[in-house]
Design an enzyme around this catalytic site. Structure first.
Site, mmCIF file in Angstrom:
data_model
loop_
_atom_site.group_PDB
_atom_site.id
_atom_site.type_symbol
_atom_site.label_atom_id
_atom_site.label_comp_id
_atom_site.label_asym_id
_atom_site.label_seq_id
_atom_site.Cartn_x
_atom_site.Cartn_y
_atom_site.Cartn_z
ATOM 1 N N GLY A 104 0.785 -1.226 0.000
ATOM 2 C CA GLY A 104 0.000 0.000 0.000
ATOM 3 C C GLY A 104 0.814 1.272 0.000
ATOM 4 N N GLU A 113 5.245 3.277 -16.247
ATOM 5 C CA GLU A 113 4.388 2.103 -16.395
ATOM 6 C C GLU A 113 2.941 2.584 -16.434
ATOM 7 O OE1 GLU A 113 5.930 -1.691 -14.312
ATOM 8 O OE2 GLU A 113 6.468 -0.050 -12.935
ATOM 9 N N TYR A 126 -1.353 4.036 -13.346
ATOM 10 C CA TYR A 126 -1.957 5.296 -12.930
ATOM 11 C C TYR A 126 -3.426 5.459 -13.287
ATOM 12 C CZ TYR A 126 2.697 6.566 -11.506
ATOM 13 O OH TYR A 126 3.906 6.575 -10.860
ATOM 14 N N PHE A 148 9.594 15.558 -16.967
ATOM 15 C CA PHE A 148 9.856 16.120 -15.643
ATOM 16 C C PHE A 148 9.849 15.005 -14.599
ATOM 17 C CE2 PHE A 148 5.351 16.760 -16.744
ATOM 18 C CZ PHE A 148 4.700 16.103 -15.720
#
Length: 420
Positions: A103, A130, A134, A420
């Protein structure tokens, strides 16, 4: 491991907290190890330390060991209509391999999005190493970049009128940095996804460690001018090469910006004609970049698209009101956002090319979608119609999809010029 041989992970709880300045090296080393452990050149490491917003960076600690990292730069990102909207540039996200499935990432994403909301920034954006990670946190792929390997021995450019009026000259990259930044700043409002560079970020384009050149020259720069005014620039390296038939060098494009088609064409023509080279290697260009329509044979350029910028609406109402819309739109969205429940519900968007409002609504919904789809479509590069075709957007009122899709579109492809 503790001194008595017991596993420290069973005795030390995980501590999520804001990064302190004296912790940066350990924190950054944890990030580098998560990305393979290859040390960065000293000048690159020093630049990112100077750019780090300590009060916006998080670390997860187990005792004195850092096991998780995440940061959020302060950015202003251009959106359709030209506004530069406060955006949290999510960055430096990593979890120690020893602490997966505990977690750690979820806790950092939870804290970070709560923080971004408290800072009053309606958008968050990131570049995903990856992408599968998201989506569950509400980020949608919003921009595409084009890479290419242009066979300059066989491909020719057809340039527009005025190209021959553009004058080019070599310049030391650092010596003309301010001039180049002035060109870049003029372009930001015209293309969604571009970042208004904050102080310090201009140095990113000058990073040139010898260890990263892979046999190429130091960074070179050419300025373009018309009527005595600098109208564009290109930064690049040249990697010499030789084969049985002679020279086979490669031009490695780092950055190219121009204020008008003739300037851009002059810079592309120059790069394609550098002596002793046969390939122009391009890594990051807009999906609608003009050179694709000037080359004699696009197949010999091998264009390849890649997803880049992932966008998340942290505040749906403020984010949708911050941009304009290519055509009038008046729709009610039913938004699902399990990770940021304050966005869940119905929102009425009313806007046009001059401005917009977006407020909570009690009216029946016209379209149903998740915040992830809103993020993907937000900059105008991903069509709501295409997302509906994938089953990701549901039309509840006939005609609402076409209306919203037209309004959300952008005449210019969104693009992130640097990471960034």
């Amino acid at each position: 491991m503790n001194a008595d041989g017991t596993d420290r992970s069973t005795t030390d709880p995980l501590d999520l907290r804001v990064l302190r300045r004296d912790e940066w090296d350990r924190w950054y080393d944890t990030l580098l190890r998560a990305f393979g452990g290859v040390p960065e050149p000293a000048e690159e490491r020093a630049l990112y330390r100077s750019l780090t917003d300590f009060d916006r960076s998080l670390g997860v600690w187990e005792g004195d060991a850092c096991v998780g990292t995440a940061g959020a730069f302060r950015f202003r990102m251009s959106v359709p209509g030209g506004a530069r909207v406060p955006t949290a540039g999510v960055t430096m996200v990593g979890v120690a391999a020893t602490h997966r499935r505990r977690g750690v990432l979820t806790s950092m994403m939870r804290r970070q999005l709560d923080d971004i909301r408290s800072w009053g920034e309606p958008l968050a954006a990131l570049t995903a190493s990856e992408p599968a990670i998201y989506g569950r946190f509400g980020y949608g792929a919003a921009t595409v970049q084009i890479g290419a390997e242009i066979d300059t021995g066989k491909v020719r450019l057809s340039v527009p009128a005025g190209t021959d009026d553009v004058r080019l000259r070599y310049a030391a990259p650092a010596a003309v940095l301010d001039v180049c930044e002035a060109v870049y700043a003029r372009l930001v409002p015209g293309r969604p996804g571009m970042l208004a560079r904050q102080p310090g970020w201009e140095r990113l384009g000058l990073l040139d460690p010898e260890s990263a050149r892979d046999g190429a020259s130091p960074l070179q720069c050419v300025l373009a001018s018309r009527d005595g005014e600098v109208t564009g620039y290109a930064r690049f390296r040249v990697r010499p090469g030789w084969g049985q038939g002679g020279a086979e060098g490669t031009v490695l494009l780092a950055d190219l910006e121009g204020l008008d088609p003739a300037t851009r064409a002059a810079l592309w023509r120059f790069l394609a004609d550098i002596d002793l080279t046969t390939t122009l290697s391009v890594r990051n260009r807009p999906a609608d970049d003009g050179w694709q329509y000037q080359v004699s044979d696009l197949r010999r350029c091998g264009p390849r698209p890649r997803d880049v910028l992932y966008v998340r609406l942290v505040d749906v109402g403020a984010a949708l009101a911050a941009r304009t819309y290519r055509a009038p739109v008046d729709v009610v969205f039913e938004v699902e956002d399990a990770f940021c429940p304050w966005n869940t519900g119905r929102w009425r968007l009313a806007g046009n090319e001059k401005g917009a409002s977006c407020v909570p609504a009690a009216d029946p919904a016209d379209l149903a979608l998740s915040v992830r789809e809103l993020g993907a479509a937000y900059l105008g590069g991903v069509s709501l119609t295409a997302l509906a075709g994938a089953g990701r957007v549901r039309e509840l009122r006939p005609g609402a999809l076409a209306e919203a899709a037209l309004g959300f579109g952008s005449d210019v492809a969104p693009w992130l010029p640097h990471g960034f």
